[in-house]
Enzyme design. Structure first.
Site, PDB file in Angstrom:
ATOM      1  N   SER A  16       0.842  -1.197   0.000  1.00  0.00           N
ATOM      2  CA  SER A  16       0.000   0.000   0.000  1.00  0.00           C
ATOM      3  C   SER A  16       0.874   1.242   0.000  1.00  0.00           C
ATOM      4  O   SER A  16       1.703   1.426   0.889  1.00  0.00           O
ATOM      5  CB  SER A  16      -0.890   0.007   1.245  1.00  0.00           C
ATOM      6  OG  SER A  16      -1.362   1.326   1.463  1.00  0.00           O
TER       7      SER A  16
ATOM      8  N   GLY B 125     -15.087  10.414   5.418  1.00  0.00           N
ATOM      9  CA  GLY B 125     -16.500  10.128   5.194  1.00  0.00           C
ATOM     10  C   GLY B 125     -16.844   9.976   3.721  1.00  0.00           C
ATOM     11  O   GLY B 125     -18.010  10.031   3.343  1.00  0.00           O
ATOM     12  N   LEU B 126     -15.821   9.781   2.867  1.00  0.00           N
ATOM     13  CA  LEU B 126     -16.098   9.593   1.436  1.00  0.00           C
ATOM     14  C   LEU B 126     -15.928   8.127   1.044  1.00  0.00           C
ATOM     15  O   LEU B 126     -15.819   7.790  -0.111  1.00  0.00           O
ATOM     16  CB  LEU B 126     -15.178  10.492   0.590  1.00  0.00           C
ATOM     17  CG  LEU B 126     -15.288  11.993   0.894  1.00  0.00           C
ATOM     18  CD1 LEU B 126     -14.260  12.785   0.086  1.00  0.00           C
ATOM     19  CD2 LEU B 126     -16.694  12.504   0.600  1.00  0.00           C
ATOM     20  N   SER B 127     -15.864   7.277   2.060  1.00  0.00           N
ATOM     21  CA  SER B 127     -15.872   5.820   1.865  1.00  0.00           C
ATOM     22  C   SER B 127     -14.597   5.236   1.312  1.00  0.00           C
ATOM     23  O   SER B 127     -14.621   4.430   0.378  1.00  0.00           O
ATOM     24  CB  SER B 127     -17.013   5.444   0.935  1.00  0.00           C
ATOM     25  OG  SER B 127     -18.063   5.017   1.677  1.00  0.00           O
TER      26      SER B 127
ATOM     27  N   ASP C  92     -22.511   2.371   0.981  1.00  0.00           N
ATOM     28  CA  ASP C  92     -21.206   2.711   0.400  1.00  0.00           C
ATOM     29  C   ASP C  92     -20.795   1.730  -0.700  1.00  0.00           C
ATOM     30  O   ASP C  92     -20.408   2.131  -1.795  1.00  0.00           O
ATOM     31  CB  ASP C  92     -20.122   2.716   1.493  1.00  0.00           C
ATOM     32  CG  ASP C  92     -20.472   3.655   2.630  1.00  0.00           C
ATOM     33  OD1 ASP C  92     -21.309   4.544   2.421  1.00  0.00           O
ATOM     34  OD2 ASP C  92     -19.912   3.492   3.729  1.00  0.00           O
TER      35      ASP C  92
HETATM   36  C1  GLA Z   1     -21.589   5.190   6.754  1.00  0.00           C
HETATM   37  C2  GLA Z   1     -22.002   3.732   6.589  1.00  0.00           C
HETATM   38  C3  GLA Z   1     -23.185   3.609   5.630  1.00  0.00           C
HETATM   39  C4  GLA Z   1     -24.328   4.554   6.011  1.00  0.00           C
HETATM   40  C5  GLA Z   1     -23.789   5.963   6.261  1.00  0.00           C
HETATM   41  C6  GLA Z   1     -24.838   6.906   6.792  1.00  0.00           C
HETATM   42  O1  GLA Z   1     -21.074   5.693   5.547  1.00  0.00           O
HETATM   43  O2  GLA Z   1     -20.924   2.972   6.107  1.00  0.00           O
HETATM   44  O3  GLA Z   1     -23.627   2.276   5.577  1.00  0.00           O
HETATM   45  O4  GLA Z   1     -25.014   4.073   7.129  1.00  0.00           O
HETATM   46  O5  GLA Z   1     -22.691   5.974   7.162  1.00  0.00           O
HETATM   47  O6  GLA Z   1     -25.813   7.162   5.841  1.00  0.00           O
END
Ligand code: GLA
Length: 400
Positions: free
Chosen positions: A71, A128-130, A182
């Site tokens: 990574s 918070g952008l996954s 996500d």
């Molecule tokens: C995070 C979680 C999602 C969802 C959002 C809130 O991103 O991974 O599954 O619950 O929060 O909408």
């Protein structure tokens, strides 16, 4: 993908592994959620979109049954994962690789060929952008690609199956109790489109997102999410309790996400006097599901001001009823909303820090960002960051 990223990946690769002709490159985006927050685990509606930043996995098959993965973001060592052994959690990024491997095998995929690969994510972690779901989906495609499987289309049944696999990896192996938002968004996103998804049936529809002279800006509070997991789980169980209460009052639905505004209006005063906190959580969830339906309609009718109103309402509800924002997200949303040229702003993702989104005038962006930044710094002492990602396709192989 820019030429710079391509060059960078190849350079990094050749520092670690022997170069080869047989490279393959896989990518999975991050996501924003335009509206429909904290509804996925209630079986309700969300409206996400893919972004042009994400995770790249550059791989070549090796002749063993071992993944050797490096990574660029966490460059301590080459991670070695023996495909056939029992996978053990080590609390590092490799857990995502092991987790998806276990779940792919559980779904019957025959994985026996290894790879040498580098992994690089350009979504800021903890924003918070996954970044996690993006990592899971990019690794799944790399594993399947190297093992002779076709890479499914975004939006296909096969891709949906893979997104469920990624969610299970996160729930079971990594140990985070996330919903399906996500992974589903990242697997199935389409360029310049949002997805309206129903999170229990996984029915979904796309709509073009045409913001005319406006654009979406992503505003990073640069406040890393803390406590989010325990609070996240607390909200989940509050929703579960709330649904039980509604059932006791006679609601006959299989999921909280199916309760309509009309049904809620009949019952809400009873719930409020029984339990004020549960009342507020349910008020958010039921209202938010309805907002997704209306927001999707607004996009289809090209009604940007209605969409903006709904985004703002969602943000207010997440702040006051669902209580998942916190000082930093509140400050950036307030800074954005009070800036001329911004028509809507709200947090996106799980909350408790991370990013917010705003819809802002395209031709004034530098001035808008500067003003938001100054206001936000004044109230928090932290400098925010801004991203102008395009709305992009979901997880895929990139031709090299
Ligand atoms: C995070 C979680 C999602 C969802 C959002 C809130 O991103 O991974 O599954 O619950 O929060 O909408």
């Amino acid at each position: 993908m820019t030429e710079d990223i391509r060059k960078f990946l190849f350079e990094e690769y050749s520092k670690i592994f022997v170069n080869s002709e047989k490279f393959r490159l896989f990518f999975a985006p991050g996501r924003i959620n335009v509206v429909g927050e904290h509804t996925d685990y209630t079986g309700g509606y969300c409206m996400p979109a893919g972004i042009s930043a994400g995770t790249f996995v550059l791989v070549k098959p090796n002749s063993s049954a071992e993944f050797n993965a490096f990574s660029i973001n966490f460059p301590d060592k080459i991670l070695k994962v023996d495909i056939s052994s029992n996978q053990i959690k080590e609390n590092n990024w490799g857990d995502y690789l092991k987790g998806v491997l276990v779940e792919l095998a559980a779904d019957g995929y025959k994985i026996d060929r290894g790879f040498d690969g580098v992994v690089y994510g350009n979504i800021p972690n903890g924003s918070g952008l996954s970044s996690s779901a993006s990592l899971e989906m990019s690794l799944i495609l790399a594993i399947l690609g190297i093992n002779g499987y076709n890479i499914p289309e975004n939006g296909s049944k096969e891709m949906i199956k893979l997104t469920l696999c990624a969610q299970r990896a996160e729930n079971n192996f990594v140990g985070v109790k996330c919903g399906i938002l996500d992974q589903f968004a990242i697997g199935n996103a389409k360029e310049n489109r949002v997805i309206k998804m129903k999170c229990d049936t996984l029915d979904f529809k796309y709509s073009p997102i045409n913001l005319k002279d406006k654009t979406i800006i992503i505003m990073n509070t640069n406040k890393k999410r803390r406590l989010e997991e325990s609070k996240y789980n607390e909200r989940r169980s509050e929703c579960e309790r709330g649904f039980e209460i509604l059932k006791n009052y006679g609601i006959k639905k299989t999921a909280l996400g199916d309760v309509t505004i009309g049904e809620w209006n009949e019952l809400k005063s009873k719930v409020k006097s029984a339990d004020e906190i549960i009342y507020r959580r349910l008020n958010h969830v039921v209202g938010e599901n309805d907002r997704v339906l209306r927001a999707f309609e607004s996009l289809q009718n090209d009604d940007l001001s209605r969409l903006a109103r709904l985004i703002n309402e969602s943000g207010d509800s997440l702040k006051t009823d669902f209580e998942v924002t916190g000082d930093y997200l509140d400050a950036i949303v307030e800074a954005a909303r009070s800036t001329s040229g911004v028509i809507a702003a709200r947090m996106t993702g799980a909350g408790f820090g991370g990013c917010a989104i705003a819809i802002a005038q395209k031709d004034d962006l530098d001035k808008i960002k500067l003003e938001i930044s100054q206001k936000y710094q004044k109230s928090t002492g932290i400098a925010p960051e801004f991203y102008n990602y395009d709305i992009s396709d979901g997880a895929r192989e990139i031709e090299i």
